[in-house]
Design an enzyme around this catalytic site. Structure first.
Site, PDB file in Angstrom:
ATOM      1  N   HIS A 147       0.927  -1.125   0.283  1.00 17.54           N
ATOM      2  CA  HIS A 147       0.161   0.013   0.048  1.00 17.54           C
ATOM      3  C   HIS A 147       1.105   1.635   0.056  1.00 17.54           C
ATOM      4  O   HIS A 147       0.426   2.384  -0.356  1.00 17.54           O
ATOM      5  CB  HIS A 147      -1.166  -0.340   1.095  1.00 17.54           C
ATOM      6  N   HIS A 203       9.625  -0.075   1.697  1.00 19.37           N
ATOM      7  CA  HIS A 203       9.434   1.237   1.682  1.00 19.37           C
ATOM      8  C   HIS A 203      10.490   1.764   1.368  1.00 19.37           C
ATOM      9  O   HIS A 203      10.408   2.684   1.159  1.00 19.37           O
ATOM     10  CB  HIS A 203       8.660   1.535   2.937  1.00 19.37           C
ATOM     11  N   LYS A 234      11.924   1.533  15.368  1.00 21.76           N
ATOM     12  CA  LYS A 234      10.257   1.665  16.134  1.00 21.76           C
ATOM     13  C   LYS A 234      10.560   2.031  17.499  1.00 21.76           C
ATOM     14  O   LYS A 234      11.548   2.508  17.682  1.00 21.76           O
ATOM     15  CB  LYS A 234       9.956   0.147  16.568  1.00 21.76           C
TER      16      LYS A 234
END
Ligand code: NDP
Length: 471
Positions: free
Chosen positions: A169, A231, A317
């Site tokens: 996506h 990504h 993260k």
């Protein structure tokens, strides 16, 4: 083949992805008059057509960007039906073939765990539903070069390359596409966009949250596989590839592959792995886990445009902020205007592309500082995208499913690109560099600072910047 898809089959119609992303995207397509074809859910759960419709209704109520509109949903609901069956049973595919009678180009969406892909593809192939059909598979596309090759072989055994839509996506996001347009629809950039003027490129994808209860999933993946291989590599391609020579979808995908082939494989000696403190206490994480929640690397692209220009990539993260950005730093002028050593050196020009949050871009330039002194000072020329565009824009899933329905694979990764990207990232997977702990809320382990001259661009967007993450 670019004929329109005339039926959509959702394998895993009862699942999490279907709920969060697929029914809301189908509802949006219906709203814009872009669906209008039968949608057949296939899964093992003991449901009937009505139960599937109820599930879709709730999914749209909860996750639809514009909520549920009864009139729109009535149209979608009418097109929905359900087949209950095992994914490895011939009977399932025979019943599906019956339902698909008359459809020339059905599209199968594999919203099931990757371990089941093989069964579904074989089932479609044996039932004769693959030869004119299309297929969407979800990332991850393998977990290393070998498994990616295996998945490609499995898909290409049954489908033509241009009929395979590898869904990530990220590639359908408005802000990612902004980068493509900005690069190639602004001629002033082109003479500067190379090793003669650009000093370095930094790409950061930081999240201030952790694994959010998905410890078991993350233990199998880590930062490099989760976001760097796909990504960050996508962003490198958009920043660095040559202009596609034609508008044909093939040209864009060809240029991406050419760029990946010129990329140097990651050198484990120029890579840093980190793990946030407390990760090993997360649910379903091994107490001695060696999985990285942070990855940074310095790498190069060995072609005429980029030779010698370092590309610094990092992702992590539980960092100091949630943001995705690309910083392109230019060389300083060869000689300062004022040769007085006591004056500050001019700041280098920088393009900052903010992909999330506060989507927009800025260009840092030098101007004369106000006052008596003939001294320069940096200012930012700013552009922020319309804050209302979130309401207007298609979601990434809507855009990409819409493209697949039209048979346009431009924004989907081709099998050669997937394999080249794995080729680039394999060395630190095969010989992982040491793992460095880092503090929650920091910018990752200190060791990562050693990779980069001049330091990382550590920006903390203010709450007013907004820009929630969207599918
Ligand atoms: P789920 O675990 O929710 O599985 C989807 C459906 O597949 C389930 O409803 C179930 O349907 C069937 N299923 C699940 N496990 C098995 C099994 N072991 N054997 C047979 N059938 C099974 O997965 P998601 O919906 O989360 O993900 C689907 C795909 O999308 C995966 O490939 C995932 O990697 C990918 N993905 C998911 C994202 C997300 O946000 N969820 C984001 C990006 C990618 P039933 O039992 O009714 O047959």
């Amino acid at each position: 083949m670019s004929e329109k898809t005339d039926a959509l089959v959702l394998f895993g119609a009862t699942g999490d992805l279907a709920k969060r992303a697929l029914y809301p995207a189908l509802d949006q397509l219906q709203r814009r008059g872009r669906l209008g074809i039968p949608v057949i859910g296939v899964a093992r759960s003991q449901w009937d057509d009505d139960e599937l419709r109820q599930f879709a209704r709730k999914a749209i109520e909860e996750f639809g960007p514009e909520g549920l509109d009864e009139q729109v949903f009535a149209g979608l609901s009418k097109s929905l039906s359900y087949i209950r069956g095992e994914y490895d049973s011939e009977d399932t595919y025979n019943r599906l073939r019956e339902k698909l009678k008359g459809a020339q180009h059905p599209l199968a969406y594999l919203a099931v765990p990757p371990s089941i892909f093989d069964d579904v593809i074989r089932g479609l192939e044996h039932a004769g539903l693959a030869s004119n059909g299309r297929v969407i598979v979800e990332k991850p596309f393998g977990r290393d070069l070998e498994s990616a090759r295996k998945l490609n072989r499995c898909l290409l055994r049954a489908f033509e390359e241009d009929d395979v839509f590898r869904m990530d996506h990220f590639m359908g996001k408005e802000s990612v596409l902004d980068l493509l347009v900005f690069r190639f629809d602004n001629l002033i950039l082109e003479p500067l966009w190379n090793r003669h003027y650009i000093k370095s490129v930094q790409i950061t994808l930081a999240e201030d949250f952790g694994v959010q209860g998905r410890g078991a999933f993350y233990e199998e993946v880590g930062a490099l596989r989760d976001v760097v291989q796909n990504h960050l590599m996508e962003l490198v391609m958009l920043v660095a590839m040559e202009p596609p020579a034609a508008s044909h979808q093939r040209a864009l995908r060809d240029e991406k592959v050419k760029l990946l082939r010129a990329m140097r494989s990651f050198d484990p000696a120029c890579a840093v792995r980190g793990q946030y403190e407390g990760y090993r206490e997360e649910k379903r994480v091994a107490p001695d886990s060696d999985v990285e929640t942070f990855f940074a690397v310095k790498t190069f692209i060995d072609n005429w445009r980029w030779s010698g220009v370092p590309f610094y990539l990092r992702a992590g993260k539980r960092m100091a902020a949630t943001l995705t950005e690309v910083l392109v730093e230019f060389q300083r002028p060869p000689a300062p205007l004022f040769r007085d050593a006591s004056l500050p050196r001019p700041h280098p020009n920088q393009f900052l592309f903010r992909l999330k949050p506060d989507e927009g871009m800025s260009l840092t330039v030098q101007i004369k500082e106000s006052g008596n002194r003939l001294v320069s000072a940096p200012v930012e020329l700013q552009y922020s995208y319309d804050e209302n565009r979130e309401a207007l824009e298609e979601t990434a899933y809507e855009r990409l499913i819409g493209d697949a329905l039209e048979g346009d694979p431009a924004l989907f990764a081709r099998s050669d690109a997937i394999e080249e990207a794995w080729q680039v990232v394999m060395p630190p997977l095969e010989a992982p560099p040491p793992l460095h702990p880092y503090e929650v809320g920091s910018w990752g382990p200190k060791k990562a600072d050693e990779l980069i001259d001049g330091g990382w661009h550590n920006r903390v967007p203010t709450p007013a910047d907004g820009g929630a993450a969207r599918l």
